[in-house]
Design an enzyme around this catalytic site. Structure first.
Site, PDB file in Angstrom:
ATOM      1  N   TYR A  51       1.233  -1.536  -0.063  1.00 26.96           N
ATOM      2  CA  TYR A  51      -0.063   0.134  -0.002  1.00 26.96           C
ATOM      3  C   TYR A  51       0.770   1.087  -0.068  1.00 26.96           C
ATOM      4  O   TYR A  51       0.306   2.480  -0.496  1.00 26.96           O
ATOM      5  CB  TYR A  51      -0.828   0.027   1.350  1.00 26.96           C
ATOM      6  CG  TYR A  51      -2.195  -0.946   1.470  1.00 26.96           C
ATOM      7  CD1 TYR A  51      -2.382  -1.504   0.390  1.00 26.96           C
ATOM      8  CD2 TYR A  51      -3.056  -1.061   2.678  1.00 26.96           C
ATOM      9  CE1 TYR A  51      -3.193  -2.587   0.599  1.00 26.96           C
ATOM     10  CE2 TYR A  51      -3.429  -2.112   2.393  1.00 26.96           C
ATOM     11  CZ  TYR A  51      -4.003  -3.023   0.947  1.00 26.96           C
ATOM     12  OH  TYR A  51      -4.944  -4.552   1.436  1.00 26.96           O
ATOM     13  N   HIS A 105      -1.608 -12.781   1.514  1.00 29.07           N
ATOM     14  CA  HIS A 105      -2.312 -10.970   0.811  1.00 29.07           C
ATOM     15  C   HIS A 105      -3.155 -11.689   0.300  1.00 29.07           C
ATOM     16  O   HIS A 105      -4.458 -12.043   0.251  1.00 29.07           O
ATOM     17  CB  HIS A 105      -1.796 -10.413   0.173  1.00 29.07           C
ATOM     18  CG  HIS A 105      -1.944  -9.031  -0.293  1.00 29.07           C
ATOM     19  ND1 HIS A 105      -1.306  -8.310   0.412  1.00 29.07           N
ATOM     20  CD2 HIS A 105      -3.407  -8.666  -0.462  1.00 29.07           C
ATOM     21  CE1 HIS A 105      -2.402  -6.893  -0.248  1.00 29.07           C
ATOM     22  NE2 HIS A 105      -3.404  -6.818  -1.103  1.00 29.07           N
TER      23      HIS A 105
HETATM   24  P1  NAP Z   1     -13.950   0.731   1.591  1.00 29.12           P
HETATM   25  O1  NAP Z   1     -13.595   0.861   2.945  1.00 29.12           O
HETATM   26  O2  NAP Z   1     -15.006   0.007   0.744  1.00 29.12           O
HETATM   27  O3  NAP Z   1     -14.591   2.454   0.217  1.00 29.12           O
HETATM   28  C1  NAP Z   1     -13.605   3.000   0.263  1.00 29.12           C
HETATM   29  C2  NAP Z   1     -14.667   4.351   0.064  1.00 29.12           C
HETATM   30  O4  NAP Z   1     -15.444   4.751   0.251  1.00 29.12           O
HETATM   31  C3  NAP Z   1     -13.382   5.454  -0.292  1.00 29.12           C
HETATM   32  O5  NAP Z   1     -13.891   5.904  -1.715  1.00 29.12           O
HETATM   33  C4  NAP Z   1     -14.189   6.731   0.393  1.00 29.12           C
HETATM   34  O6  NAP Z   1     -14.004   8.086   0.348  1.00 29.12           O
HETATM   35  C5  NAP Z   1     -15.664   6.228   0.663  1.00 29.12           C
HETATM   36  N1  NAP Z   1     -16.033   6.143   2.200  1.00 29.12           N
HETATM   37  C6  NAP Z   1     -15.543   6.530   2.995  1.00 29.12           C
HETATM   38  N2  NAP Z   1     -16.438   6.278   4.110  1.00 29.12           N
HETATM   39  C7  NAP Z   1     -17.873   6.785   3.198  1.00 29.12           C
HETATM   40  C8  NAP Z   1     -18.847   7.462   4.023  1.00 29.12           C
HETATM   41  N3  NAP Z   1     -19.254   7.540   5.465  1.00 29.12           N
HETATM   42  N4  NAP Z   1     -19.736   8.280   2.331  1.00 29.12           N
HETATM   43  C9  NAP Z   1     -19.625   7.681   1.708  1.00 29.12           C
HETATM   44  N5  NAP Z   1     -18.238   7.380   1.329  1.00 29.12           N
HETATM   45  C10 NAP Z   1     -17.265   6.813   2.057  1.00 29.12           C
HETATM   46  O7  NAP Z   1     -12.883   0.003  -0.327  1.00 29.12           O
HETATM   47  P2  NAP Z   1     -11.242  -0.435   0.219  1.00 29.12           P
HETATM   48  O8  NAP Z   1     -10.274   1.046   0.739  1.00 29.12           O
HETATM   49  O9  NAP Z   1     -10.811  -1.188  -1.207  1.00 29.12           O
HETATM   50  O10 NAP Z   1     -11.275  -1.295   0.922  1.00 29.12           O
HETATM   51  C11 NAP Z   1     -11.090  -0.862   2.849  1.00 29.12           C
HETATM   52  C12 NAP Z   1      -9.444  -1.440   3.382  1.00 29.12           C
HETATM   53  O11 NAP Z   1      -9.666  -3.097   2.944  1.00 29.12           O
HETATM   54  C13 NAP Z   1      -8.608  -1.047   2.784  1.00 29.12           C
HETATM   55  O12 NAP Z   1      -8.331   0.003   2.837  1.00 29.12           O
HETATM   56  C14 NAP Z   1      -7.445  -1.818   3.175  1.00 29.12           C
HETATM   57  O13 NAP Z   1      -7.055  -1.791   4.108  1.00 29.12           O
HETATM   58  C15 NAP Z   1      -8.190  -3.308   2.931  1.00 29.12           C
HETATM   59  N6  NAP Z   1      -8.159  -3.957   1.881  1.00 29.12           N
HETATM   60  C16 NAP Z   1      -7.782  -4.973   1.364  1.00 29.12           C
HETATM   61  C17 NAP Z   1      -7.656  -5.735   0.154  1.00 29.12           C
HETATM   62  C18 NAP Z   1      -7.021  -7.439   0.276  1.00 29.12           C
HETATM   63  O14 NAP Z   1      -6.820  -8.067  -0.691  1.00 29.12           O
HETATM   64  N7  NAP Z   1      -6.766  -8.084   1.537  1.00 29.12           N
HETATM   65  C19 NAP Z   1      -8.137  -5.389  -0.584  1.00 29.12           C
HETATM   66  C20 NAP Z   1      -9.286  -4.505  -0.891  1.00 29.12           C
HETATM   67  C21 NAP Z   1      -9.057  -3.917   0.617  1.00 29.12           C
HETATM   68  P3  NAP Z   1     -13.065   9.187   0.840  1.00 29.12           P
HETATM   69  O15 NAP Z   1     -11.627   8.364   0.324  1.00 29.12           O
HETATM   70  O16 NAP Z   1     -13.101   9.428  -0.012  1.00 29.12           O
HETATM   71  O17 NAP Z   1     -12.885   9.325   2.347  1.00 29.12           O
END
Ligand code: NAP
Length: 268
Positions: A51, A105
């Site tokens: 990341y 991962h």
């Molecule tokens: P997510 O948390 O589902 O969505 C993030 C998005 O939602 C961003 O665009 C954010 O906007 C928006 N958001 C956040 N809070 C909000 C709210 N209250 N209202 C409206 N929009 C909102 O997506 P993700 O980052 O893919 O998943 C979360 C975490 O899971 C990752 O950061 C990572 O740590 C982990 N992950 C792990 C893997 C794996 O393979 N293990 C894969 C993907 C993700 P802003 O940023 O503009 O606030």
């Protein structure tokens, strides 16, 4: 009722916060964002060597007054062979002596990652991590991994929302005391306009994002929402003062279409 500072018991006897902060694509000033999240009460931070956020997380942790024991840091490693070196690099970037949870991962292209898993078992023996787990694993892959090493992961971190989840996976994890950590729990903001979701959120005077987080908490899965914006960071943990009713949970559960914001659910 469960609260922001509540924890969930892991099979090993350790505990993990019920909600964490995702840091993938945390593009704003990452150190400042993580520091603000810690001030708000977040205690679990999810990261990975991929990341690019680990040095900034180290800076935020270094600047905060919270004790190391009160924090829960999750990181992930990869590689075709043993992933111990990648975890040592993660620890160096995080400026930590140990993390709370190290994950594979994703499964390697061939096999289930026996060598990677043995690397993690060694990392745990060496006290580089308190617990070990996997990410993006299917039930059969977890069975094969455990069968060969006789050590089950404490966590499977997978994409998980009402639009895309697996009852079979949940049942398997609950039977085996494996916690599902929900990644992309907000559908990466792609389904927040869904009419059923918005209608249900309105019933509780909550936002669609808050309803998705609360759905996880009631299912016993652990959401890791990521947010760059301060208003989102503040809004997302404001989910502990209400409860989704039985019928509304059923309506959310019925939204499942194995949807993935990343292309496909590797475990379904
Ligand atoms: P997510 O948390 O589902 O969505 C993030 C998005 O939602 C961003 O665009 C954010 O906007 C928006 N958001 C956040 N809070 C909000 C709210 N209250 N209202 C409206 N929009 C909102 O997506 P993700 O980052 O893919 O998943 C979360 C975490 O899971 C990752 O950061 C990572 O740590 C982990 N992950 C792990 C893997 C794996 O393979 N293990 C894969 C993907 C993700 P802003 O940023 O503009 O606030």
């Amino acid at each position: 009722m469960v609260a922001f500072q509540s924890t969930i018991a892991l099979r090993t006897g350790n505990t993990m916060p019920v909600l964490g902060l995702g840091t993938w694509q945390l593009t704003r000033d990452t150190a400042d964002t993580v520091r603000y999240a810690l001030e708000l009460g977040y205690r679990m931070i999810d990261t990975s060597g991929d990341y690019g956020t680990q040095p900034a997380i180290a800076e935020a942790i270094g600047r905060c007054a919270i004790s190391r024991q009160a924090l829960f840091v999750v990181t992930k490693g990869r590689g075709n062979r043993r992933c111990l070196p990648s975890h040592q690099k993660n620890l160096a970037e995080l400026e930590l002596e140990y993390v709370d949870l190290m994950l594979i991962h994703r499964p390697p292209e061939t096999g289930v990652g026996k060598e990677l898993w043995e690397g993690l078992i060694q990392a745990k023996r060496d006290s580089l991590t308190k617990d070990i787990g996997v990410s993006n694993y299917a039930v059969e892959q977890i069975r094969a991994l455990a069968g060969r090493t006789s050590e089950l992961p404490v966590v499977n971190q997978i994409e998980w929302t009402p639009f895309g989840y697996s009852r079979h996976m949940l049942d398997f994890c609950q039977e085996n005391h494996i916690i599902v950590q929900a990644y992309s729990p907000l559908t990466r903001a792609e389904r927040l306009q869904d009419k059923t979701l918005c209608d249900l959120a309105n019933i509780y005077g909550k936002t669609p994002a808050q309803l998705l987080i609360r759905w996880n908490l009631q299912l016993g899965t652990v959401p890791l929402p990521k947010a760059n914006r301060k208003e989102h960071l503040k809004e997302n943990p404001d989910v502990f003062g209400f409860r989704i009713g039985h019928d509304e949970m059923a309506e959310l559960n019925a939204l499942n279409e194995h949807y993935s914001s990343l292309g496909s659910l590797p475990y379904a």
